[in-house]
Design an enzyme around this catalytic site. Structure first.
Site, PDB file in Angstrom:
ATOM      1  N   SER A   1      -9.725   1.365   2.547  1.00  0.00           N
ATOM      2  CA  SER A   1      -8.683   2.665   2.000  1.00  0.00           C
ATOM      3  C   SER A   1      -7.702   1.678   0.933  1.00  0.00           C
ATOM      4  O   SER A   1      -7.286   2.374   0.169  1.00  0.00           O
ATOM      5  CB  SER A   1      -8.560   3.681   2.600  1.00  0.00           C
ATOM      6  OG  SER A   1      -7.475   2.644   3.691  1.00  0.00           O
TER       7      SER A   1
ATOM      8  N   LYS B   1       0.932  -1.493  -0.191  1.00  0.00           N
ATOM      9  CA  LYS B   1       0.178   0.302   0.084  1.00  0.00           C
ATOM     10  C   LYS B   1       0.667   0.779  -0.196  1.00  0.00           C
ATOM     11  O   LYS B   1       1.857   1.445   0.972  1.00  0.00           O
ATOM     12  CB  LYS B   1      -0.949  -0.224   1.113  1.00  0.00           C
ATOM     13  CG  LYS B   1      -1.779   1.044   0.755  1.00  0.00           C
ATOM     14  CD  LYS B   1      -2.568   0.954   2.172  1.00  0.00           C
ATOM     15  CE  LYS B   1      -4.023   1.895   2.412  1.00  0.00           C
ATOM     16  NZ  LYS B   1      -4.663   2.220   3.672  1.00  0.00           N
TER      17      LYS B   1
ATOM     18  N   SER C   1      -9.958  -0.576   6.845  1.00  0.00           N
ATOM     19  CA  SER C   1      -9.210  -0.256   5.883  1.00  0.00           C
ATOM     20  C   SER C   1      -8.952  -1.709   4.865  1.00  0.00           C
ATOM     21  O   SER C   1      -8.676  -1.839   3.387  1.00  0.00           O
ATOM     22  CB  SER C   1      -8.413   1.001   5.293  1.00  0.00           C
ATOM     23  OG  SER C   1      -9.346   2.001   5.411  1.00  0.00           O
TER      24      SER C   1
END
Lengths: 93, 475
Positions: free
Chosen positions: B144, B69, B168
């Protein structure tokens, strides 16, 4: 309802420049979220301690030993303005 | 599309060819991708693979590619939190988890797309554009960590890392039909994770199987003195891969099946609970009365912490800089121009909640409600081994459907945020579908009892076919 003036004041505190049109929009959207937060008022928290961190640890110490830090040249690679090994910033006062 | 490969599949392929060839195949697949799951690929990936080949397969993840990420610092590789304010930022150091992955021979494929600064439930607020859900390109992948889940679901990486502040990791795992774990707060070091709400967030892995989740956790979990909230406690994640739930006591909170839960989601989750019963577990209803206040408490705390954590992004030390006659004007213009609207909204709300006159009304009150939410978990988990419910109340929604109404998007997090407030571990595993879209079963456990979560999730996976479902061709 949060006012346009309040939005501008919070923008100043938060270091975010807000123009007139955005201030109107933020006033509406922020108000609806703050109204939602307002439901916390319903909860009886008399005598309840706040939880800042779930990990029940306090006072984390380490030995005062000097360890290597990041290379100054590598760190300065990321700044938009540099002079003589320092980060150059606009005046603060 | 590329194959869905587990870590053991990848290792088999490496033994038949080489890590370099396996990595090259992934990079080729990524190059043809239609889902926009990566923000960038890593130029050094093939070199890392070659090193793994030279090391003759040493290390738990030797030669295994992994996607990271874009809020986890990677030395020499751009890390931007999918925000214009960090455009061009290349960290001069590795996060703790990256050091661990490198030490075990993993190959970094690239950085994955995310909601800007990890603020969102859909990966629509990235400055790199929306990531598409591999199951339906018109839908969001969740957020996210949407990129991290979507690239695993699309066969563009066998495993990935995300971060979970209010769901997330679990939300995109559920929307994309993969497995995602949020570890206990303190179980994985956050050193090098660009902070959004530091008292809530944890780095967590995503994969196509529970076994792979356990392997990644054995690599990234553990104590790190550089994170003062890191806790020194050994957990043998792979040791917990046991196909046996006889005697497991499951608690099912009524509150997780509240108003607005999609009927297909509800059915899939209850079918899963029935399956557990068939496998020898028992279940009972439990009450989590403060769940309804968790969302408001969560957002108050998260935004307050965000307003403080994001103060460092002012154009001085990194990222683009705007003009101004003094620092205040320069910083205010820089932040107005380069932060996206959702990030600005959250900073403003957080600043308001912490400002004079409102701190007790909002922030302190939310911290007290957090205590009550945590007590709900302590009480429920003193009687049962795990809790179960839907990860998300609905399957993946359409791109654009909720973007203009922040509150409606916040409400989607109702089943995931309470665990971050309490710091307990939780895992989302595929458990069926609704209208052809994946549904996630959320399993929640006691602090540092990931072993029970992994055993429960692994047994479910071994005795059902849900994790064998694959999205249609997307490359």
């Amino acid at each position: 309802m949060i006012t346009k003036d309040e939005v501008e004041h919070v923008g100043w505190l938060a270091r975010i420049e807000i123009d007139d049109a955005d201030a109107e929009d933020y006033a509406v959207k922020l108000s609806s979220v703050l109204d939602y937060f307002g439901q916390l008022d319903e909860v009886d928290t008399e005598g309840v301690e706040p939880t800042y961190h779930v990990a029940d640890i306090m006072n984390v110490f380490r030995e005062d030993v000097v360890t290597p830090s990041l290379d100054q040249k590598d760190v300065l690679e990321n700044t938009a303005a540099e002079k003589d090994g320092y980060i150059k910033a606009p005046r603060i006062i | 599309m590329a194959e869905w490969l587990s870590i053991s599949d990848v290792k088999r392929k490496i033994s038949e060819s080489s890590a370099e060839e396996v990595t090259a195949a992934y990079l080729e697949t990524i190059g043809k991708s239609r889902i926009n799951g990566y923000t960038c690929t890593y130029d050094g990936a093939l070199e890392m693979a070659k090193m793994a080949d030279k090391g003759e397969g040493e290390g738990l993840l030797a030669g295994v590619p992994i996607a990271i990420k874009d809020n986890i610092s990677t030395k020499g590789l751009a890390t931007t939190c999918s925000s214009k304010i960090l455009e061009g930022y290349v960290p001069p150091y590795d996060a703790h988890v990256i050091e661990r992955l490198k030490a075990e021979g993993a190959v970094i494929l690239g950085k994955t797309n995310m909601d800007e600064f990890a603020m969102g439930t859909s990966t629509e607020s990235s400055c790199y554009g929306v990531t598409m859900n591999p199951w339906d390109l018109e839908r969001v992948p969740g957020g996210s960590s949407g990129g991290s889940a979507a690239v695993v679901a699309a066969g563009e990486a066998p495993i990935s890392l995300g971060s979970d502040t209010g769901g997330s990791v679990r939300c995109p795992a559920a929307f994309c039909g993969v497995v995602g774990l949020k570890p206990t707060y303190g179980a994985v070091s956050r050193y090098g994770l660009i902070s959004y709400a530091n008292s809530l967030e944890q780095i967590g892995p995503m994969a196509t199987s529970v076994e792979d989740i356990a392997t990644v956790m054995d690599v990234i979990g553990g104590y790190d003195p550089r994170d003062s909230t890191s806790i020194n406690r050994e957990i043998g994640y792979r040791d917990a891969l046991v196909d046996d739930v006889k005697g497991l006591k499951i608690g099912v909170p009524d509150e997780y099946f509240g108003e607005g839960v999609d009927s297909g989601v509800e059915k899939s989750v209850w079918d899963a609970i029935s399956k557990y019963e068939e496998m020898g577990a028992t279940w009972e209803k439990v009450s989590m009365p403060n769940t309804k206040y968790a969302l408001a408490a969560y957002y108050t705390i998260a935004m307050s912490e965000a307003s403080s954590n994001l103060a460092r992004f002012d154009g001085t030390r990194y990222g683009p800089r705007n003009d101004g006659e003094n620092w205040h004007v320069m910083a205010s213009r820089t932040r107005a121009e380069f932060f996206g609207k959702e990030v600005q909204r959250r900073i403003l709300l957080g600043t308001y909640a912490l400002s004079a006159g409102y701190q007790d009304k909002y922030y302190l009150k939310a911290l007290k409600v957090r205590t009550l939410v945590k007590q709900d978990f302590d009480k429920a988990l003193s009687n049962v081994d795990v809790l179960m419910g839907p990860t998300m109340p609905m399957p993946a929604f359409k791109i654009g459907e909720k973007i203009e109404d922040p509150l409606s998007q916040y409400l989607a997090d109702v089943n995931t945020v309470p665990m971050n407030l309490a710091g307990v571990p939780c895992i989302s595993v595929p458990c069926g579908s609704s209208d052809g879209l994946p549904v996630g079963l959320q399993i929640i456990g006691n602090h540092f009892d990931e072993a029970t979560l992994i055993r429960a999730a692994y047994s479910f996976e071994k005795n059902t076919d849900h994790n064998k479902a694959r999205p249609a061709e997307v490359v």
